[in-house]
Design an enzyme around this catalytic site. Structure first.
Site, short mmCIF file in Angstrom:
data_model
loop_
_atom_site.label_atom_id
_atom_site.label_comp_id
_atom_site.label_asym_id
_atom_site.label_seq_id
_atom_site.Cartn_x
_atom_site.Cartn_y
_atom_site.Cartn_z
N TRP A 101 -6.83 47.73 64.11
CA TRP A 101 -7.87 46.95 63.19
C TRP A 101 -7.36 45.44 63.55
O TRP A 101 -8.29 44.68 63.65
CB TRP A 101 -7.95 47.25 61.82
CG TRP A 101 -8.67 48.80 61.85
CD1 TRP A 101 -8.06 49.97 61.42
CD2 TRP A 101 -10.09 49.02 61.95
NE1 TRP A 101 -9.07 50.87 61.39
CE2 TRP A 101 -10.16 50.30 61.95
CE3 TRP A 101 -11.02 48.09 62.63
CZ2 TRP A 101 -11.47 51.06 62.14
CZ3 TRP A 101 -12.23 48.89 62.90
CH2 TRP A 101 -12.56 50.25 62.64
N ASP A 171 -7.23 41.10 56.02
CA ASP A 171 -8.50 42.36 55.95
C ASP A 171 -7.63 43.31 55.09
O ASP A 171 -6.64 43.73 55.55
CB ASP A 171 -8.58 43.03 57.35
CG ASP A 171 -9.33 44.15 57.30
OD1 ASP A 171 -9.78 44.70 56.36
OD2 ASP A 171 -9.41 44.72 58.51
N LYS A 195 -13.33 52.59 51.03
CA LYS A 195 -11.85 53.48 50.83
C LYS A 195 -11.49 53.58 49.52
O LYS A 195 -11.05 54.65 48.93
CB LYS A 195 -10.92 52.68 51.90
CG LYS A 195 -11.59 52.85 53.29
CD LYS A 195 -10.70 52.43 54.41
CE LYS A 195 -11.24 52.13 55.54
NZ LYS A 195 -11.40 53.31 56.32
#
Length: 360
Positions: A101, A171, A195
């Site tokens: 990511w 992030d 999540k």
């Protein structure tokens, strides 16, 4: 049959939250209609919107010098929006790459402006995070970006680096509100809710007012952080139901005792599975180095793909779903986010021990 949901996202939600949403689905607070049908300009929705921002900041111990923006597009949209808002011509941003990511965030920023890789752990296969000595910052970066937890590799920062006067950006999609941390170290944090703190559809952006003031004015209106802050996340139609669910999950975290309590809960869950790996005499091979093991995504391999396939099939037969590793790397991944109960991890650890005894 009830299942243990180890999916990486969208992920397990607290049962009490789902039951609350179910009870209010057809008639929200006596209005005779669903929250799904209500105007985002209604007083009921504006109260939800404000509550979500207030609760989020309260859980992190933040005050009025921070804003919470409730946006759409997931973290993937933020990869671009961050750079659009802060990367001016003649400036650059530093990125620390600890997994897949982080790579994606870097690639998107490169489309918009100049970037510098301050550290990358790719050569080692993304098994750890860099030490302070391995960080090579540029002279005057606009910001320093990192990914707090890499879901695919199962690597997490145990402690965040010191950035000095450089605005620190993260992030935190996969570990937001899973543990206490000093949020004042960060100028901006973004996180998809799906999540740890809600369903898919809403992305939380926490931004320091001083940093927000530095955002570029010459970006399209809908892509401007200033637009969303000025309009309290109501510039355009927000993801109403996702924000409603976010607010309920934040209330659930509060009810458990906040981030200290949730961190203890998460550490206990992760400890059960890592113990099963460490006590297997090599039958299970964890991916991350011990010092960088994720409390959210436990990643490991077995001896070969056939054995992994058998493991996943048998686990699913016992009601353990979502354990397959990301399609890009394979293996096994147990995502053990906030709402997953301790019993699910205990059952998985027991299954792992029995499977190892049977096939080892």
């Amino acid at each position: 049959m009830p299942v243990s949901n180890f999916n990486a996202g969208p992920a397990v939600l607290p049962r009490v939250v789902l039951e609350r949403a179910q009870s209010e689905l057809l008639d929200y607070q006596g209005r005779g209609m669903s929250i799904l049908e209500m105007s985002h300009r209604s007083k009921e929705y504006e109260a939800i919107n404000k509550s979500a921002e207030t609760r989020f900041k309260a859980l992190l111990g933040l005050g009025d010098d921070y804003r919470v923006l409730l946006m759409q597009g997931g973290a993937s949209a933020q990869f671009a929006l961050l750079a659009l808002n802060f990367l001016r011509p003649g400036t650059l941003a530093d990125y620390v790459i600890t997994g897949s990511w982080g790579e994606k965030a870097l690639e998107e920023a490169r489309r918009i402006g100049e970037v510098h890789v301050a550290a990358t752990m790719a050569e080692g296969g993304y098994r750890t995070v860099p030490s302070a000595a391995e960080l090579h910052l540029s002279e005057h970066p606009t910001y320093l970006h990192l990914t707090s937890n890499e879901t695919i590799q199962g690597v997490q920062w145990a402690a965040f680096p010191e950035s000095g006067e450089i605005p620190l950006v993260a992030d935190m999609s996969s570990d937001i509100l899973s543990r206490p941390f000093d949020a004042t170290k960060f100028s901006l944090i973004y996180a998809g809710a799906q999540k740890n703190i809600g369903p898919a559809g809403v992305t939380v952006v926490l931004i320091q007012q001083h940093f927000l003031d530095q955002a570029r004015a010459e970006v399209p209106t809908i892509f401007s952080y200033k637009t969303h802050a000025k309009n309290n996340s109501l510039y355009n139609t927000p993801p109403v139901f996702a924000v409603y669910m976010l607010d309920l999950v934040l209330g659930w975290i509060e009810s458990l005792g906040g981030l200290t309590a949730i961190a203890e809960r998460n550490a206990a869950k992760a400890g059960l599975i890592y113990a099963a790996i460490d006590q297997s005499n090599g039958f299970y091979q964890g991916h991350a180095e011990t010092s960088a093991r994720s409390q959210m995504n436990v990643t490991f391999r077995l001896a070969d793909q056939a054995l992994e396939k058998a493991f996943l099939a048998e686990a699913q037969g016992q009601g353990m779903v979502g354990l397959a590793g990301h399609r890009s790397v394979g293996g096994v991944r147990a995502s053990i986010y906030n709402a997953l109960e301790h019993e699910a991890c205990a059952d998985l650890a027991q299954f792992m021990s029995l499977f190892a005894q049977k096939h080892g």
